[in-house]
Design an enzyme around this catalytic site. Structure first.
Site, mmCIF file in Angstrom:
data_model
loop_
_atom_site.group_PDB
_atom_site.id
_atom_site.type_symbol
_atom_site.label_atom_id
_atom_site.label_comp_id
_atom_site.label_asym_id
_atom_site.label_seq_id
_atom_site.Cartn_x
_atom_site.Cartn_y
_atom_site.Cartn_z
ATOM 1 N N LYS A 182 128.053 23.385 -32.209
ATOM 2 C CA LYS A 182 126.868 23.033 -31.583
ATOM 3 C C LYS A 182 125.856 24.006 -31.217
ATOM 4 O O LYS A 182 125.849 24.929 -30.255
ATOM 5 C CB LYS A 182 127.104 22.109 -30.210
ATOM 6 C CG LYS A 182 125.930 21.059 -29.818
ATOM 7 C CD LYS A 182 125.967 21.006 -28.034
ATOM 8 C CE LYS A 182 125.736 22.274 -27.368
ATOM 9 N NZ LYS A 182 124.227 22.605 -27.497
ATOM 10 N N GLU A 260 130.221 35.640 -24.745
ATOM 11 C CA GLU A 260 129.248 36.657 -24.880
ATOM 12 C C GLU A 260 128.191 36.369 -23.771
ATOM 13 O O GLU A 260 127.310 35.470 -24.424
ATOM 14 C CB GLU A 260 128.493 36.971 -26.297
ATOM 15 C CG GLU A 260 128.380 38.295 -26.371
ATOM 16 C CD GLU A 260 126.891 38.364 -26.309
ATOM 17 O OE1 GLU A 260 126.470 38.595 -25.074
ATOM 18 O OE2 GLU A 260 126.123 37.986 -27.254
ATOM 19 N N CYS A 294 120.230 39.454 -25.189
ATOM 20 C CA CYS A 294 120.989 39.761 -24.077
ATOM 21 C C CYS A 294 121.316 41.311 -23.969
ATOM 22 O O CYS A 294 121.687 41.883 -23.247
ATOM 23 C CB CYS A 294 122.252 38.913 -24.201
ATOM 24 S SG CYS A 294 122.841 38.909 -25.732
ATOM 25 N N GLU A 392 118.077 38.866 -15.221
ATOM 26 C CA GLU A 392 117.773 39.327 -16.660
ATOM 27 C C GLU A 392 116.558 38.379 -16.731
ATOM 28 O O GLU A 392 116.240 37.342 -16.376
ATOM 29 C CB GLU A 392 118.712 38.894 -17.648
ATOM 30 C CG GLU A 392 118.756 39.583 -18.820
ATOM 31 C CD GLU A 392 119.916 38.979 -19.828
ATOM 32 O OE1 GLU A 392 120.530 37.930 -19.623
ATOM 33 O OE2 GLU A 392 119.976 39.778 -20.790
#
Ligand code: ADP
Length: 490
Positions: A182, A260, A294, A392
């Site tokens: 997905k 991750e 990231c 972040e």
């Protein structure tokens, strides 16, 4: 040719299950929009648990045949897929830019980058060795063999619509696993196009299945995979809260997990650094995909002796970056993915200013270009009380923190729950050795801003997750070890 015209032939809007394009069972769709303009690109299937189940049924049925194929046969299919991806590099690059917003050169670059994982794992498919273990009793033969884990569910984010899913599908298929996937709701079209090319490359029906869901339906869809004991592994790239949720919810069937997750990458510039190289490295690492990766540096620590000079050099370069839509070849920074993303950037900058930061360049939305644009920004005098130090930012904002000693810099760099990438610039060999060891990160750039490679292990420590993608280690996540003990041989 417009991006739409280039990408058009590759646009698919249904789910791909058991080798066929099928609408969502409840016949719903959701819109995919161009972040540069807000215009609708296509309507795609809005799947529910029933579609997730159908995908798992197909993947489970296909598993015995696919895992029984010779490794060289699986490799040949992956090589054909790789060739088709590259043959469609321009169209796929345009599609990435269209739905994700990154400049066209970056879109095309992502195609080559994603394809490199397919080529890598095509080769690795033929190198899945086991071990013959020296037996400890006469008449016994002991060995360890590696087997595919089974059906793998791959869930991916929007920032690399092609590379993230390619680097999950390729090792899974190489290992002999079958896949249900997905993609992110913001960018499903590239993944659907990739699956069409996999089909053309000869991936058999049921081996690779992809369904799309809106944000609202993602929970229900994925929950079906989490609860299904036939799905033996989840591979996920995305935010840390969702990663933790997947870990919790898959505990009921004890699935193998690769996560991750988010980062909060430090970038340290020591007094002894080559400052020009550090500026180049930071620009490359920070502004790729408009700061939406990231591994983008989120906190830039600069030693007091070079702080002013570095800030000036950097600000001049950042102020010159060209912002605009992917349809303009001159654009170096595109729109952010959605309004939520721009709002977060604006919140971080406002909060930093309230806590004493100064704007060296940028610092505002670029509303004249569109709702999703934010100016490339450098902030001076950042400190640990600011939200952008803990979270972040995922946008084109560089906060500069001043430090005095090496120990201070390393402690500040490690003072985060995250541990994906870290970078530092120094020309002192002993310092390089010390700091490389001290940084708590899965990936460390030393005098280098571009780290990603299909040959290297990509992944984090701490709350940035576990598992590695790419490299000779990348297949292990899709394999389990079986110990064979044969007796009565003497
Ligand atoms: P981002 O904040 O970058 O969008 P997310 O972690 O929210 O990152 O999304 C990454 C992927 O996880 C997307 O495919 C998204 O649809 C999916 N996702 C998000 N929330 C959930 C959830 N609660 N259950 C299952 N999948 C989810």
């Amino acid at each position: 040719m417009t991006l739409e015209q280039q990408a058009g032939p590759l646009i698919r809007t249904d789910n791909f299950i058991d080798g066929r394009w099928v609408p969502a069972q409840r016949n719903r769709q959701f819109a995919v929009t161009n972040p540069a303009t807000g215009e609708r690109i296509a309507l795609v299937a809005d799947s529910s648990a029933a579609d997730a189940r159908a995908a798992t049924d197909a993947a489970a049925r296909a598993l015995p045949h696919w895992r029984a194929r010779l490794p060289a046969e699986r490799a040949a299919v992956l090589r054909r897929w790789h060739a088709l991806i590259l043959a469609n590099q321009d169209a796929l690059g345009a599609l990435i830019s269209l739905e994700q917003g990154k400049p066209l050169a970056e879109g095309r670059g992502e195609v080559a980058y994603g394809a490199s994982y397919v080529a890598w794992f095509a080769d690795e498919a033929t190198r899945i060795y086991g071990d013959l273990i020296p037996a400890q009793q006469r008449g016994k033969k002991m060995s360890a063999v590696k087997e595919p884990v089974g059906v793998v569910a791959a869930i991916t984010p929007w920032n690399f619509p092609l590379a993230m899913i390619a680097r999950k599908i390729a090792p899974a298929l190489a290992a002999g696993c079958t896949v249900v996937g997905k993609p992110a709701e913001d960018t499903p079209l590239t993944a659907l196009a990739l699956v069409q090319l996999a089909h053309e490359a000869g991936v058999p029906p049921g081996v690779l299945n992809l369904i799309t869901s809106s944000r609202e339906m993602a929970v229900e869809t994925v929950a079906d995979w989490l609860a299904d004991s036939r799905v033996r592994k989840i591979t996920f790239t995305g935010s840390t809260p969702v990663g933790k949720y997947l870990a919790r919810e898959s505990a009921g069937t004890l699935k193998k997990l690769s996560l991750e997750l988010g980062g909060n990458a430090p970038f340290i510039v020591f007094d002894d650094a080559d400052l020009d190289a550090a500026v180049e490295g930071l620009l490359a690492a920070k502004f790729r995909n408009g700061g939406q990766t990231c591994v983008c540096p989120n906190r830039v620590y600069v030693q007091a002796g070079v702080y002013e000079r570095f800030a000036a050099l950097l600000s001049t370069r950042v102020a010159a970056l060209r912002v605009g839509p992917a349809s303009d070849d001159a654009s170096q920074i595109g729109p952010m993915i959605n309004l939520r993303a721009v709002d977060k950037i604006a919140r971080h900058v406002d909060d930093a200013l309230q806590h004493g930061a100064t704007v060296l360049t940028g610092g505002s939305r670029l509303s004249a270009l569109g709702a999703h644009y934010y100016a490339p920004t450098v902030l001076g005098d950042a400190n640990a009380t600011m939200a952008l130090c803990a979270e972040e930012t995922f946008g084109p904002v560089v906060p500069l923190f001043r430090f005095d000693s090496e120990q201070q810099a390393v402690e500040a760099a490690n003072d985060t729950p995250f541990g994906l990438a870290a970078y530092f610039y120094s020309q002192d060999l002993r310092r390089i050795e010390r700091v490389s060891r001290a940084l708590e990160a899965g990936i460390v750039g030393i005098n280098e801003g571009g780290l990603s490679s299909e040959a290297a292990p990509f992944g984090g420590v701490k709350e940035s997750g576990y598992g590695r993608e790419g490299s000779k280690y990348g297949l292990d996540d899709y394999l389990s070890i079986k110990y064979l003990c044969q007796g009565g041989l003497e």
